[in-house]
Design a protein around this motif. Structure first.
Motif, PDB file in Angstrom:
ATOM      1  N   ILE A  37      -5.618  -2.118   1.321  1.00 56.71           N
ATOM      2  CA  ILE A  37      -5.160  -1.436  -0.251  1.00 56.71           C
ATOM      3  C   ILE A  37      -6.135  -0.598  -0.599  1.00 56.71           C
ATOM      4  N   GLU A  38      -7.356  -0.951  -0.382  1.00 59.62           N
ATOM      5  CA  GLU A  38      -8.412  -0.338  -1.066  1.00 59.62           C
ATOM      6  C   GLU A  38      -8.638   0.812  -0.144  1.00 59.62           C
ATOM      7  N   GLU A  39      -8.733   1.027   1.100  1.00 59.08           N
ATOM      8  CA  GLU A  39      -8.905   2.048   1.721  1.00 59.08           C
ATOM      9  C   GLU A  39      -7.494   3.016   1.811  1.00 59.08           C
ATOM     10  N   VAL A  40      -6.626   2.539   1.573  1.00 62.55           N
ATOM     11  CA  VAL A  40      -5.423   3.430   1.464  1.00 62.55           C
ATOM     12  C   VAL A  40      -5.316   4.124   0.252  1.00 62.55           C
ATOM     13  N   ARG A  41      -5.631   3.331  -0.888  1.00 66.67           N
ATOM     14  CA  ARG A  41      -5.697   3.698  -2.275  1.00 66.67           C
ATOM     15  C   ARG A  41      -6.467   5.015  -2.543  1.00 66.67           C
ATOM     16  N   ALA A  42      -7.911   4.843  -1.773  1.00 70.33           N
ATOM     17  CA  ALA A  42      -8.930   5.924  -1.973  1.00 70.33           C
ATOM     18  C   ALA A  42      -8.233   7.116  -1.122  1.00 70.33           C
ATOM     19  N   ALA A  43      -7.847   7.096  -0.082  1.00 71.51           N
ATOM     20  CA  ALA A  43      -7.311   8.329   0.662  1.00 71.51           C
ATOM     21  C   ALA A  43      -6.148   8.948  -0.188  1.00 71.51           C
ATOM     22  N   LEU A  44      -5.069   8.084  -0.736  1.00 70.60           N
ATOM     23  CA  LEU A  44      -4.182   8.912  -1.594  1.00 70.60           C
ATOM     24  C   LEU A  44      -4.612   9.490  -2.737  1.00 70.60           C
ATOM     25  N   ARG A  45      -5.705   8.616  -3.511  1.00 70.47           N
ATOM     26  CA  ARG A  45      -6.244   9.508  -4.820  1.00 70.47           C
ATOM     27  C   ARG A  45      -6.902  10.716  -4.301  1.00 70.47           C
ATOM     28  N   LYS A  46      -7.535  10.800  -3.301  1.00 73.70           N
ATOM     29  CA  LYS A  46      -8.073  12.016  -2.756  1.00 73.70           C
ATOM     30  C   LYS A  46      -7.259  13.085  -2.427  1.00 73.70           C
ATOM     31  N   ARG A  47      -6.074  12.709  -1.777  1.00 65.72           N
ATOM     32  CA  ARG A  47      -5.091  13.656  -1.387  1.00 65.72           C
ATOM     33  C   ARG A  47      -4.348  14.211  -2.801  1.00 65.72           C
ATOM     34  N   TYR A  48      -4.067  13.295  -3.671  1.00 69.53           N
ATOM     35  CA  TYR A  48      -3.548  13.805  -4.730  1.00 69.53           C
ATOM     36  C   TYR A  48      -4.168  14.505  -5.502  1.00 69.53           C
ATOM     37  N   ALA A  49      -5.603  14.580  -5.522  1.00 69.57           N
ATOM     38  CA  ALA A  49      -6.548  15.334  -6.392  1.00 69.57           C
ATOM     39  C   ALA A  49      -6.537  16.709  -6.114  1.00 69.57           C
ATOM     40  N   GLN A  50      -6.008  16.902  -4.706  1.00 70.15           N
ATOM     41  CA  GLN A  50      -6.037  18.329  -4.166  1.00 70.15           C
ATOM     42  C   GLN A  50      -4.587  18.806  -4.277  1.00 70.15           C
ATOM     43  N   ALA A  51      -3.724  18.088  -4.808  1.00 70.08           N
ATOM     44  CA  ALA A  51      -2.232  18.756  -4.900  1.00 70.08           C
ATOM     45  C   ALA A  51      -2.308  20.229  -5.489  1.00 70.08           C
ATOM     46  N   ASP A  52      -3.098  20.574  -6.382  1.00 72.81           N
ATOM     47  CA  ASP A  52      -2.932  21.876  -6.964  1.00 72.81           C
ATOM     48  C   ASP A  52      -3.314  23.017  -5.920  1.00 72.81           C
ATOM     49  N   THR A  53      -4.179  22.620  -4.908  1.00 70.91           N
ATOM     50  CA  THR A  53      -4.618  23.764  -4.046  1.00 70.91           C
ATOM     51  C   THR A  53      -4.024  23.348  -2.628  1.00 70.91           C
ATOM     52  N   LYS A  54      -3.465  22.259  -2.498  1.00 65.94           N
ATOM     53  CA  LYS A  54      -3.106  21.867  -1.116  1.00 65.94           C
ATOM     54  C   LYS A  54      -1.570  21.086  -1.563  1.00 65.94           C
ATOM     55  N   PRO A  55      -0.506  21.951  -1.794  1.00 62.26           N
ATOM     56  CA  PRO A  55       0.753  21.234  -2.455  1.00 62.26           C
ATOM     57  C   PRO A  55       1.214  20.114  -1.567  1.00 62.26           C
ATOM     58  N   LEU A  56       1.666  18.816  -2.012  1.00 64.65           N
ATOM     59  CA  LEU A  56       2.271  18.016  -1.473  1.00 64.65           C
ATOM     60  C   LEU A  56       3.656  18.237  -0.885  1.00 64.65           C
ATOM     61  N   GLY A  57       4.082  17.705  -0.059  1.00 63.97           N
ATOM     62  CA  GLY A  57       5.391  17.952   0.506  1.00 63.97           C
ATOM     63  C   GLY A  57       6.382  17.052  -0.350  1.00 63.97           C
ATOM     64  N   ALA A  58       7.500  17.379   0.141  1.00 62.61           N
ATOM     65  CA  ALA A  58       8.846  16.642  -0.723  1.00 62.61           C
ATOM     66  C   ALA A  58       8.683  15.254  -0.542  1.00 62.61           C
TER      67      ALA A  58
ATOM     68  N   ILE B  27       2.695  -4.971   5.635  1.00 62.74           N
ATOM     69  CA  ILE B  27       2.995  -3.742   5.073  1.00 62.74           C
ATOM     70  C   ILE B  27       3.778  -3.925   3.991  1.00 62.74           C
ATOM     71  N   ASN B  28       4.484  -4.646   3.698  1.00 66.19           N
ATOM     72  CA  ASN B  28       5.416  -5.102   2.542  1.00 66.19           C
ATOM     73  C   ASN B  28       4.655  -5.390   1.558  1.00 66.19           C
ATOM     74  N   GLU B  29       3.583  -6.167   1.571  1.00 68.63           N
ATOM     75  CA  GLU B  29       2.437  -6.249   0.380  1.00 68.63           C
ATOM     76  C   GLU B  29       1.592  -5.206   0.034  1.00 68.63           C
ATOM     77  N   VAL B  30       1.230  -4.420   1.053  1.00 69.49           N
ATOM     78  CA  VAL B  30       0.607  -3.457   0.713  1.00 69.49           C
ATOM     79  C   VAL B  30       1.330  -2.254   0.159  1.00 69.49           C
ATOM     80  N   ALA B  31       2.460  -2.067   0.563  1.00 68.64           N
ATOM     81  CA  ALA B  31       3.386  -1.021   0.038  1.00 68.64           C
ATOM     82  C   ALA B  31       3.685  -1.439  -1.526  1.00 68.64           C
TER      83      ALA B  31
ATOM     84  N   ARG C  15      -5.415  -7.724   3.852  1.00 64.15           N
ATOM     85  CA  ARG C  15      -4.537  -6.946   2.912  1.00 64.15           C
ATOM     86  C   ARG C  15      -5.405  -6.246   1.833  1.00 64.15           C
ATOM     87  N   LYS C  16      -6.303  -7.111   1.331  1.00 67.73           N
ATOM     88  CA  LYS C  16      -7.058  -6.170   0.304  1.00 67.73           C
ATOM     89  C   LYS C  16      -7.811  -5.145   0.754  1.00 67.73           C
ATOM     90  N   ALA C  17      -8.492  -5.343   1.939  1.00 73.76           N
ATOM     91  CA  ALA C  17      -9.111  -4.219   2.268  1.00 73.76           C
ATOM     92  C   ALA C  17      -8.327  -3.068   2.772  1.00 73.76           C
TER      93      ALA C  17
END
Length: 936
Positions: free
Chosen positions: A394-415, A453-457, A390-392
């Motif tokens: 969380i770390e992998e998904v968190r890294a992907a989300l941070r990367k995607r959110y950093a691109q939000a200005d040029t690659k808008p996030l959906g609703a 997934i409940n714990e990860v979420a 579960r720790k692994a």
């Protein structure tokens, strides 16, 4: 319960703000009857609670009295009822629509129109309308009105508005955007301008509202304009995809939610008001109009599901076709750009070992991976109850989300942002004691996935509160856990791998799926149905995939059922397969429309498509689908999502011959219409494929009649050539659309590469098709006991067809071989050790619906000591309408024998004979070879 009675208002020639109208309903409540009326230009009386109406020609909108009952249970239904009598100078009212403002108990608000049912109102005729609408949660307050709408004399037919046509060849149009328009609003204006140009041959200018200095005959205010806000558009209340269209003087306001709402409003105007249809990626109907309709229009709505994705392969790479038909997922790589409603972040599906992959983790942390039944760790699955796993994750998904959110200005996030965390696409899971104990505690293997997934979420919600995390209820996790809730920021994707696709989900055939789905909706706030709107064989889609199957009406019923059950998201697979799919364009269009609004009139939708798309042959197409549905109903086969071609029992020789004749008639009708003729031939290809791949069954049906071989009704060579032409034609055309958009300069090179690939693929397909032959076993080739038996009493099937259905499933074990001394020219062989040969010879029948053995017999010992072919009598064996015959203990040689039960679907007992040979000519290998089977 609380009962409300609402006053009737007649609107004739009046233009009111929908928001103001709904928020200030004029009604009185007393014994559920209307006491007062606000009437304008209309004769109307209320006597004993019955509304008597006299209408004059030209009156267009009427709001009248009704009763609503609110039941304050969870997801409370609202029941509407009304009773009236009318006398009309026109032919009749066509639709009833509800306009409503709802405030839920949790404080959230919603506004909607819902088309209830068509209600033709005849002169002096009593009418009743009763309808239940299921709401997602308890309601605090509810204001509503009911509209009757007449389309009889509409210049442009649609269920909402009637506008008198006028001659105005010089009509001037203008599109107005708000200052600092959102990208989605600018794109909506561009789409509107492009389509107006095609409809009128004049492209309207697009201007900012701030610089608006002239008037026009038709002004379109798009998005968050001051005009929209002046007229009561409350953009703060719109959900992301909600939209509204309202007439104003000399124009129309179109506005909606920030992401897709305004754009979907534009598309609804073009489709429902102007008559535009986006039938396929490359085929659009755009009518020529002298006058753009702008008067007496009120439309509003939002799609029925929050998530709508029809996975049809990525042949619509710029996303326009899917967006125009109100899809909102980029699951398949469709580029929805700034108007994307959904953002998928990370891997798409089957992701456990993609997030936490073996190359990174297995060597250092093998304990986070699954334990197999033999007690060894392996990289194909995860141990979900291990805290380190579960720790692994969380770390992998968190890294992907941070990367995607950093691109939000040029690659808008959906609703909506979705992250998939789900088990791999196989039947393997962890067998450690912790995982087994947890699954046992909650009575389902899915419990481990849900707790994981409940714990990860929960951990990732702290940083990403708007993300929804998805997991699968698929194969071994379809059954929901008992006593374990799903977190509110988790979505369960319920896959239907058990149902009979020719029956609705509410049919008794499909009890397991429906019961499981209901149970998931009880424990999960977010439930997505992953449905299979294609029949195909995973392991050899070139053959068993998608034969003629009238699933369109049952799918329409399913979509409506999903909505009633509270399902918020629908994803469906519907791959294209190089043009071989059953009436792909027809089904795709219907399903796109129904995913937006499941309450649409299915027959009207189907008829419109058929008559537009196939022109003069449209009636023949509808006859084909109707007769296909009728014969399916007669035979009532059990067809799973990945059937063998033996499962399509209703595709009999006589039916296929009749339908081939029907398509021949259609080709003659369309001989002078090359565009529609090409579409017609594409619609025929699955029927042609059915003749080829069901040849062993068709030939058996023909030979049992005793007719001479010259009277066989099909020419296989002609049919294969026809399929080849369509497959190559469709492949090149469909994939050109995708690739040329991506690389305009390289279009010739891309086209050449596509055709090279198609030709290569076709050679493999043609080689397999050529194996299906019409062979006539002679009496001398049959068992001596059967030599004098009437051919009509015997059912003889080649076993090479079982190989063709499963060749890649058991790659390296069973093989196909050409043998001149076989009955049908081909045999299947399996290598066995000589001492194990007798143990291998078993015959089973297996029911696919109950997943259970039906009967089993074993070969007598020492039968294969003598060389050459042997007819082995296995004895009595039982079959019914859902039965496979499996030979050998390894189950690799299978034949679908459902057809033996006949349309009456009754279990029957047969004597089973198998033609088999022991072959040890190769000193290195010993083979068991199978030729054919006889049922008597």
């Amino acid at each position: 319960m609380k009962k409300l009675a609402v006053l009737v208002l007649l609107l004739s020639g009046m233009i009111l703000s929908a928001n103001n109208l709904l928020e200030n309903p004029d009604f009185t409540e007393q014994n559920n009857r209307v006491k007062g009326w606000g009437i304008k230009k209309n004769s109307c009386k209320v006597q004993n609670g019955v509304v008597n109406i006299t209408l004059k020609k030209g009156q267009e909108l009427q709001l009248f009295s009704s009763t609503v009952v609110l039941d304050q249970k969870e997801r409370a239904p609202i029941r509407f009822g009304m009773e009236y009598k009318g006398t009309c100078a026109t032919k009749g009212w066509q639709h009833a629509v509800i306009l409503a403002n709802l405030v839920y108990q949790d404080g959230t608000k919603e506004s909607w129109p819902k088309v209830l049912i068509p209600i033709p109102l005849k002169a002096d005729d009593w009418q009743k309308l009763e309808k239940t609408v299921n709401l997602p949660k308890p309601v605090k307050s509810f204001n509503f009105m009911i509209l009757l709408k007449d389309e009889t004399n509409a210049a442009i037919k649609n269920p909402y508005v009637r506008e008198k046509s006028k001659k105005a060849d010089n009509q001037q149009a203008l599109i107005v955007l708000p200052e600092n328009a959102l990208p989605s609003e600018s794109f909506a204006a561009e789409e509107l301008a492009n389509h107006i140009q095609k409809m009128t041959d004049k492209r309207p200018p697009v201007v900012s509202e701030k610089h608006l200095s002239k008037t026009a005959d038709a002004i379109f205010f798009i998005g968050r304009t001051a005009k929209a806000q002046e007229k009561g558009f409350d953009f703060s209340r719109f959900t992301p995809e909600q939209w509204q269209i309202s007439s104003v003087q000399n124009g129309v306001i179109i506005g909606g939610g920030e992401k897709c709402g305004t754009l979907f409003g534009v598309y609804n105007y073009l489709e429902n008001i102007c008559g535009v249809r986006w039938y396929t990626v490359s085929e659009t109907k755009i009518p020529k109009l002298k006058t753009l309709p702008v008067k007496n229009i009120f439309l509003s709505g939002k799609p029925a599901f929050d998530y709508r994705s029809l996975y049809v392969e990525a042949h619509d790479y710029d996303g326009h076709f899917l967006s125009r038909n109100r899809q909102n997922s980029n699951f398949s790589g469709w580029k929805f750009s700034v108007y994307d409603g959904i953002a998928h972040i990370g891997h798409s599906v089957h992701t456990h070992c993609r997030w936490v992959n073996g190359s990174k983790y297995f060597k250092k942390n093998p304990e986070i991976f699954a334990l197999n039944p033999k007690g060894k760790r392996y990289q194909g699955a995860l141990c979900l109850m291990n805290p380190e796993t579960r720790k692994a994750m969380i770390e992998e998904v968190r890294a992907a989300l941070r990367k995607r959110y950093a691109q939000a200005d040029t690659k808008p996030l959906g609703a909506m942002q979705l992250v998939n965390i789900s088990h791999m696409d196989h039947q393997e899971y962890c067998h450690c004691q912790k995982c087994k104990d947890f699954a046992a505690k909650y009575q389902a293997l899915s419990a481990c996935d849900i707790d994981f997934i409940n714990e990860v979420a929960a951990e990732l919600k702290k940083e990403f509160p708007n993300v929804i995390f998805q997991t699968l209820a698929y194969t071994y996790t379809e059954k929901p856990p008992v006593g374990l809730k799903v977190a509110d920021n988790v979505c369960v994707q319920m896959c239907d791998t058990t149902s009979n696709v020719v029956a609705s989900v509410e049919h008794s055939d499909n009890t397991f799926f429906l019961d499981s789905l209901k149970a998931w909706t009880e424990i999960a706030k977010n439930v997505m149905v992953w449905d299979y709107w294609i029949t195909y064989n995973f392991h050899n889609s070139t053959l068993a995939g998608d034969l003629p199957c009238a699933t369109e009406e049952t799918t329409a019923q399913d979509i409506l059922a999903f909505q009633k059950l509270g399902v918020s998201m629908v994803f469906s697979e519907m791959e294209f397969y190089d043009g071989r799919m059953d009436v792909f364009d027809y089904k795709q269009y219907l399903y796109l429309k129904l995913l937006e609004n499941p309450s649409l009139d299915f027959k009207k939708l189907a008829s419109e498509f058929a008559n537009d798309y196939y022109g003069a042959a449209g009636k023949l197409f509808l006859e084909y689908r109707s007769r296909l549905a009728e014969i399916q109903k007669k035979w009532h086969p059990y067809i799973p999502w990945d059937p063998q071609y033996g499962r399509f029992t209703y595709l009999t020789m006589d039916f296929l011959k009749d339908m081939q004749d029907l398509f021949d008639r259609g080709e003659k009708i369309l001989a002078s219409d090359p565009v529609r003729l090409k579409r017609w031939r594409h619609a025929r290809v699955s029927l042609d494929r059915a003749v080829i791949v069901r040849m062993s069954f068709i030939a058996e049906e023909f030979l049992r009649t005793g007719k001479p071989i010259e009277e066989f009704p099909f020419n296989l060579g002609v049919i294969i050539k026809r399929i080849e032409k369509v497959v190559k034609e469709q492949s090149a055309a469909r994939y050109d659309v995708r690739n040329i958009r991506l690389a305009q300069k390289n279009a010739p090179v891309i086209t050449a590469n596509i055709l090279k690939k198609v030709n290569s693929n076709w050679k493999k397909i043609a080689d397999r098709y050529s194996m299906f032959k019409l062979a006539v076993p002679t009496a001398a080739q049959l068992p001596a006991e059967l030599a004098n038996i009437s051919r009509s009493e015997l059912h003889i099937f080649p076993l090479y067809s079982s190989y063709l259905a499963f060749e890649t499933l058991r790659k390296g074990s069973f093989q196909l071989a050409v043998e001149k001394d076989s009955l049908f020219g081909n045999v299947v062989r399996r290598e066995f050790k000589a001492e194990k040969m007798n143990d291998a010879l078993h015959a089973y029948t297996y029911r696919t619906d109950t997943k259970s053995h039906y009967s089993a017999v074993k070969l007598p010992g020492d039968i294969l000591k003598q060389p050459g072919w042997h007819w082995v009598k296995f004895g009595k064996i039982k079959v019914d309408a859902n039965t496979y015959l499996a030979l050998t203990s390894s189950w690799e040689c299978q034949l679908d024998v459902s057809v033996l039960a006949g349309p009456e679907r009754k279990a029957k007992t047969y004597d089973l004979w198998v033609r088999v040979r022991f072959n040890n000519a190769d000193p290195q290998k010993t083979y068991l070879e199978f030729d054919s089977v006889i049922f008597k």
